[in-house]
Write a protein that holds these residues in place. Structure first.
Motif, mmCIF file in Angstrom:
data_model
loop_
_atom_site.group_PDB
_atom_site.id
_atom_site.type_symbol
_atom_site.label_atom_id
_atom_site.label_comp_id
_atom_site.label_asym_id
_atom_site.label_seq_id
_atom_site.Cartn_x
_atom_site.Cartn_y
_atom_site.Cartn_z
ATOM 1 N N ILE A 143 16.501 -14.190 18.643
ATOM 2 C CA ILE A 143 15.102 -14.081 18.257
ATOM 3 C C ILE A 143 14.371 -13.051 18.917
ATOM 4 C CG2 ILE A 143 13.028 -15.472 18.032
ATOM 5 C CD1 ILE A 143 14.997 -17.989 17.458
ATOM 6 N N THR A 144 14.373 -13.092 20.216
ATOM 7 C CA THR A 144 13.810 -11.922 20.980
ATOM 8 C C THR A 144 14.230 -10.584 20.523
ATOM 9 O OG1 THR A 144 14.058 -13.460 22.991
ATOM 10 C CG2 THR A 144 13.615 -11.030 23.331
ATOM 11 N N ALA A 145 15.486 -10.133 20.098
ATOM 12 C CA ALA A 145 15.782 -8.839 19.502
ATOM 13 C C ALA A 145 14.985 -8.480 18.293
ATOM 14 C CB ALA A 145 17.121 -8.759 19.556
ATOM 15 N N VAL A 146 15.091 -9.471 17.393
ATOM 16 C CA VAL A 146 14.444 -9.268 16.199
ATOM 17 C C VAL A 146 12.803 -9.130 16.231
ATOM 18 C CG1 VAL A 146 13.785 -10.535 13.772
ATOM 19 C CG2 VAL A 146 16.111 -10.827 14.973
ATOM 20 N N VAL A 147 12.279 -9.978 17.303
ATOM 21 C CA VAL A 147 10.806 -9.824 17.364
ATOM 22 C C VAL A 147 10.425 -8.358 17.876
ATOM 23 C CG1 VAL A 147 8.816 -10.535 19.096
ATOM 24 C CG2 VAL A 147 10.363 -12.401 17.630
ATOM 25 N N LEU A 149 12.075 -5.679 17.398
ATOM 26 C CA LEU A 149 12.227 -4.522 16.399
ATOM 27 C C LEU A 149 11.101 -4.644 15.485
ATOM 28 C CD1 LEU A 149 14.255 -2.786 14.853
ATOM 29 C CD2 LEU A 149 15.124 -4.820 13.700
ATOM 30 N N LEU A 150 10.725 -5.924 14.990
ATOM 31 C CA LEU A 150 9.554 -6.144 14.074
ATOM 32 C C LEU A 150 8.128 -5.502 14.749
ATOM 33 C CD1 LEU A 150 10.150 -9.456 12.618
ATOM 34 C CD2 LEU A 150 10.699 -7.214 11.550
ATOM 35 N N GLN A 151 8.023 -5.649 16.009
ATOM 36 C CA GLN A 151 6.921 -5.132 16.646
ATOM 37 C C GLN A 151 6.928 -3.605 16.767
ATOM 38 O OE1 GLN A 151 6.959 -7.664 20.284
ATOM 39 N NE2 GLN A 151 4.926 -8.395 19.461
ATOM 40 N N GLU A 206 4.532 -11.373 16.675
ATOM 41 C CA GLU A 206 3.804 -11.654 17.705
ATOM 42 C C GLU A 206 3.734 -13.090 18.140
ATOM 43 O OE1 GLU A 206 1.187 -10.770 20.889
ATOM 44 O OE2 GLU A 206 2.535 -9.536 19.702
ATOM 45 N N LEU A 207 3.727 -13.782 17.045
ATOM 46 C CA LEU A 207 3.097 -15.200 17.309
ATOM 47 C C LEU A 207 4.376 -15.908 17.824
ATOM 48 C CD1 LEU A 207 1.477 -16.189 13.956
ATOM 49 C CD2 LEU A 207 0.513 -16.213 16.092
#
Length: 324
Positions: A143-147, A149-151, A206-207
């Motif tokens: 989840i941290t990696a996907v977050v 990437l999206l940011q 971000e959330l």
């Protein structure tokens, strides 16, 4: 208990009333900013509206219609007086009033914004809670990696990927257009889901980051250890106690990002061909339609003031000691 409820209701009423009174000078400031946009626009708005080849008499008629022949503060107070009567003016380019154009475009933008906020909350908060409960595990790292990437990826690139995957390759969702909810709810959802995901994913990231951090900090608090020692189930601890205490920073981040969602609708509506306020803004700026621009600045400012009011009320409900 009834007395406490009455006291809380009275306190919240006073809070809302005080916040509404504080909005009055802010609204006057928003109106001033809207008026200041006119002299900042390049060229002559009246000439742009009439056309480069229009005679000077036609340009002067439009200038009078737009009140550009009046001193600045006279136009400002005239604008306030007209606004108090519900009149936002009428575009010289259209037979519709500014209010009619905004009302026609508002359902599209409201649909897009609400769906985006809903998706951001569900995806972001859900992912943040899951990552916190699986701290330092594979799920947390994923989840941290996907977050991250999206940011890092711009929203328009996210939208391009979604269009290629779901509209072009899979052909399960339309890439452009809008169907009102009242006409066909299923088609409304099919047309709104891609642009809503495009706006929601960066905010959800971000959330998720904020929700994970708040949940981890709260889970380490002494009262959580006490609840566990008393034998309370983990689900009750997480959703009845931890989530409530961890929600304040998440609400703060959400309130700040709603402004980004509202601002992002202009680009997303143009990309997906949605006839909302964002598209109306782009067209009005291109045409130098100052009445429409002023009305849109006012509506946008009021929307942000309303969002801030909702955030303040949420603070008061979730954290009573913050009511002041």
């Amino acid at each position: 208990m009834e007395i406490d409820s009455e006291t809380m209701g009275l306190t919240m009423t006073r809070l809302i009333g005080r916040r509404l009174l504080e909005m009055i000078p802010l609204i006057l400031g928003i109106l001033l900013v809207a008026m200041l946009l006119v002299p900042l626009m390049p060229g002559d708005p009246a000439r742009a509206m009439a056309g480069e080849d229009a005679p000077e008499s036609a340009v002067e008629a439009i200038r009078q219609q737009m009140n550009l022949d009046q001193p600045f503060f006279q136009r400002y107070f005239t604008f306030i007086g007209d606004l108090l009567q519900g009149d936002l003016g009428q575009s010289p380019r259209s037979s519709l009033t500014v209010a009619d154009q905004i009302v026609a475009a508002a359902p599209v933008t409201i649909s897009l914004a609400l769906m985006s906020v809903l998706l951001a909350i569900v995806l972001g908060v859900g992912a943040g809670i899951l990552a916190a409960l699986r701290r330092d595990g594979v799920v947390d790292r994923g989840i941290t990696a996907v977050v991250a990437l999206l940011q890092a990826v711009p929203p328009f690139l996210v939208g391009l990927v979604l269009v290629i995957v779901f509209a072009i390759n899979a052909a399960v969702l339309p890439a452009t257009g809008f169907v009102p909810f009242g006409e066909d709810p299923a088609e409304w959802l099919r047309h709104i889901i891609l642009p809503a995901f495009t706006l929601a994913l960066p905010v959800a990231a971000e959330l998720a980051r904020q929700a994970r951090g708040s949940m981890v900090d709260t889970l380490d608090q002494d009262f959580v250890r006490t609840l566990r020692a008393k034998g309370m189930s983990e689900s009750s601890i997480v959703f009845k106690h931890v989530a409530r205490n961890a929600s304040i920073p998440v609400i703060t981040v959400l309130g700040l990002n709603i402004g980004g969602i509202l601002g992002g609708t202009a680009v997303i509506e143009v990309i997906y061909g949605l006839p909302g306020i964002g598209s109306l803004t782009v067209n009005a700026v291109g045409a130098r339609d100052i009445f429409v621009i002023q009305g849109l600045v006012l509506v946008g400012g009021l929307a942000m003031l309303l969002v801030n009011l909702v955030v303040d009320v949420s603070y008061g409900l979730l954290k009573p000691q913050s009511r002041s």
